[in-house]
Design an enzyme around this catalytic site. Structure first.
Site, mmCIF file in Angstrom:
data_model
loop_
_atom_site.group_PDB
_atom_site.id
_atom_site.type_symbol
_atom_site.label_atom_id
_atom_site.label_comp_id
_atom_site.label_asym_id
_atom_site.label_seq_id
_atom_site.Cartn_x
_atom_site.Cartn_y
_atom_site.Cartn_z
ATOM 1 N N GLU A 167 0.801 -1.234 0.000
ATOM 2 C CA GLU A 167 0.000 0.000 0.000
ATOM 3 C C GLU A 167 0.831 1.281 0.000
ATOM 4 O O GLU A 167 0.911 1.986 1.013
ATOM 5 C CB GLU A 167 -0.943 0.012 1.207
ATOM 6 C CG GLU A 167 -1.958 -1.103 1.204
ATOM 7 C CD GLU A 167 -3.030 -0.940 2.289
ATOM 8 O OE1 GLU A 167 -2.902 -0.049 3.136
ATOM 9 O OE2 GLU A 167 -3.998 -1.703 2.274
ATOM 10 N N GLU A 363 -5.533 -8.726 1.266
ATOM 11 C CA GLU A 363 -6.156 -8.361 2.551
ATOM 12 C C GLU A 363 -7.637 -8.113 2.333
ATOM 13 O O GLU A 363 -8.023 -7.458 1.366
ATOM 14 C CB GLU A 363 -5.563 -7.061 3.137
ATOM 15 C CG GLU A 363 -4.186 -7.196 3.705
ATOM 16 C CD GLU A 363 -3.656 -5.886 4.291
ATOM 17 O OE1 GLU A 363 -4.463 -5.054 4.765
ATOM 18 O OE2 GLU A 363 -2.426 -5.724 4.280
HETATM 19 C C1 GBH Z 1 -4.457 -2.055 5.573
HETATM 20 O O1 GBH Z 1 -4.590 -0.717 5.231
HETATM 21 C C2 GBH Z 1 -3.056 -2.327 6.062
HETATM 22 O O2 GBH Z 1 -2.281 -2.949 5.061
HETATM 23 C C3 GBH Z 1 -2.996 -3.125 7.333
HETATM 24 O O3 GBH Z 1 -1.718 -3.049 7.874
HETATM 25 C C4 GBH Z 1 -4.072 -2.656 8.282
HETATM 26 O O4 GBH Z 1 -3.981 -3.258 9.534
HETATM 27 C C5 GBH Z 1 -5.388 -2.941 7.657
HETATM 28 O O5 GBH Z 1 -5.501 -2.379 6.394
HETATM 29 C C6 GBH Z 1 -6.592 -2.494 8.461
HETATM 30 O O6 GBH Z 1 -6.686 -1.106 8.530
HETATM 31 O O7 GBH Z 1 -9.315 7.782 7.357
HETATM 32 O O8 GBH Z 1 -10.629 8.202 5.371
HETATM 33 O O9 GBH Z 1 -8.296 8.831 5.402
HETATM 34 C C7 GBH Z 1 -5.925 -0.310 5.034
HETATM 35 C C8 GBH Z 1 -6.047 0.823 4.083
HETATM 36 C C9 GBH Z 1 -5.909 3.131 3.880
HETATM 37 C C10 GBH Z 1 -7.617 2.215 5.206
HETATM 38 C C11 GBH Z 1 -6.106 4.455 4.532
HETATM 39 C C12 GBH Z 1 -7.843 3.536 5.869
HETATM 40 C C13 GBH Z 1 -7.642 5.889 5.614
HETATM 41 C C14 GBH Z 1 -8.963 6.376 5.222
HETATM 42 N N1 GBH Z 1 -6.262 2.073 4.779
HETATM 43 N N2 GBH Z 1 -7.475 4.599 4.974
HETATM 44 S S1 GBH Z 1 -9.314 7.922 5.889
#
Ligand code: GBH
Length: 457
Positions: A167, A363
């Site tokens: 990511e 994931e």
């Molecule tokens: C993944 O990222 C990760 O790879 C993992 O490590 C993590 O534990 C898992 O998901 C669960 O979260 O608050 O509207 O700005 C998830 C992708 C990208 C989701 C950023 C949350 C922020 C959205 N993330 N996003 S916001």
């Protein structure tokens, strides 16, 4: 009857990452990563939690892998911590760190579980942040490639499934954006959008150089992939005009135009570059060729999506906001949109015209307010609801002929959920952090049965 069977060779797995589960932050020659520094800074992580102990997987890995075998998974995705292998980020290799991963991989292989290693899941060495600002500096890509060579030349006899980076948008855009909330390490405010896009450009380069390094160092033929959480646009109605709108929107939604597009097509989205203007990153001659490496698969992390409808404006589409009462899981961003798993796969094959590229869900999962009941069980039927709906949509993609090859549930264990600390539990195994006891949840039994019968139950 509806057929919920998966193909015979479908890969069922679970996923974790190093900083989120290992703990043992100062053991075995490991030095701090940016996440150690960030979480030790008061106010950065909820309840000031840190990954110093986490699930203590560093010491409990044997029990954990035994439990994975009980679950019946044939595939496991974990990540390797750069700061265990090369504690100063560059230079000397710490063989003790390498040995830890040898133990993990050997143990997995003993149980017939195929290991898949992510080479970078956000925990970059603090030393490189101090030395040159890590992803702000182009040198980071070269140091990453050297680290990859060190890992693959030592572990490549035992493991053949490599994922370069997890990511890119998260540790670059959310790591360096002004006022990003909640922030990610290093949580540094840079001055302009250009500097943010420069960090992700450097990460793309690292991915490209990493692919080359893996293939050069691996003693046997191996599989190389990137793991991305590209933004998924979902047509509000499955009719031609809205599907077309969702396809148009896909190119620039989230960071797609500057991450998944260059990786899979060799070009940034022209619309994105035009919109960025002088905030576009500096791209040197040859960079796009380096970034556009052949991949054996694409890892797709999928949690949610965005609805799109056709519109009579200059873009031809409109992004729809979620209504206030829209169903969500236990995170402000986790709107329940299972169709996104199907549309994400379809967009890669169709919208980006890469039907040749196998896709692996690396994931998918959700947090829940898991609690032990008086019988000592965790009945997480909300998680089962979420997972079942996503698997149904994944199965739809397979039935329509899209090349989905595997599914890694996030996550095997409750773990350190970054800026949310331990408050958010994503596991199908409950972790009592006081005793480090593992308690399989109801979803664990449900998933075990899906795997055993190779279908959604
Ligand atoms: C993944 O990222 C990760 O790879 C993992 O490590 C993590 O534990 C898992 O998901 C669960 O979260 O608050 O509207 O700005 C998830 C992708 C990208 C989701 C950023 C949350 C922020 C959205 N993330 N996003 S916001």
């Amino acid at each position: 009857m509806t057929n919920y069977k998966f193909p015979e060779d479908f890969c069922w797995g679970t996923a974790t990452s190093s900083y989120q589960i290992e703990g043992a932050a100062t053991e075995g020659g490991r030095k701090p990563s940016v996440w150690d520094t960030f979480s030790a800074t008061p106010g950065r992580v909820l309840n000031n939690d840190t990954g110093a102990i986490a699930c203590d997987h560093y010491h409990l890995y044997k029990e954990d892998i035994e439990l994975m075998a009980e679950l019946g998974i044939k595939h496991y995705r974990f990540s390797i911590a750069w700061s265990r292998i090369i504690p100063d980020g560059r230079g000397a290799v710490n063989e003790e760190g390498v040995d830890f991963y040898k133990r993990i991989i050997d143990c997995l292989n003993e149980y017939g579980i195929t290991p898949h290693a992510t080479l970078f899941h956000w925990d970059s060495p603090q030393a490189l942040e101090d030395l040159y600002g890590s992803w702000q500096n182009r040198q980071m890509a070269r140091d990453y490639a050297d680290y990859v060579t060190a890992v693959v030349s030592r572990l490549g006899d035992r493991i053949t499934n490599w994922m370069t980076i997890n990511e890119i948008p998260c540790f670059t855009h959310i790591g360096y954006k002004v006022n990003s909330d909640p922030p990610h390490a290093p949580g540094k405010r840079v001055n302009s959008l250009k500097e943010i896009w420069q960090t992700s450009h450097h990460a793309l380069l690292a991915h490209g150089l990493g692919c080359q390094a893996i293939r050069a160092a691996s003693p046997v033929s191996c599989s190389v992939s990137l793991v991305d959480n590209f933004a998924v646009t979902v047509p509000i109605q499955e009719s031609a005009e809205h599907i077309e709108a969702a396809q148009k929107a896909f190119h620039t939604s989230g960071q797609n135009g500057g991450i998944i597009l260059p990786v899979l097509t060799g070009k940034y989205s022209p619309t994105l570059l035009e919109e960025l203007g002088e905030n576009a990153p500096d791209i040197k001659d040859g960079d796009l060729e380096t970034i556009h490496q052949a991949l054996d698969a694409l890892g797709f992390n999928i949690y949610t999506g965005t609805y799109i409808r056709a519109a009579d404006n200059k873009w031809g589409y409109e992004i729809l906001d979620f209504p206030k009462g829209y169903p969500r899981m236990e995170m402000p961003w986790l709107n329940l949109l299972p169709d996104a798993i199907y549309w994400g796969i379809r967009h890669i094959s169709e919208t980006l015209n890469r039907p040749d590229l196998p896709i692996i869900i690396t994931e998918n999962g959700c947090p829940a307010q898991d609690e032990l009941n008086e019988k000592g069980e965790v009945i997480d039927s909300d998680r089962i609801l979420y997972l079942r709906q996503h698997l149904r949509m994944a199965k739809r993609a397979i039935s329509e002929g899209y090349p989905l090859k595997g599914y890694f549930l996030w996550s095997f264990l409750d773990n350190f959920e970054w800026a949310w600390g331990y408050q958010q539990r994503f596991g199908i195994v409950y972790v009592d952090y006081k005793t480090q006891k593992r308690i399989p949840k109801t979803s664990f039994n449900w998933y075990r049965e899906c795997i055993r019968t190779n279908q959604i139950i």
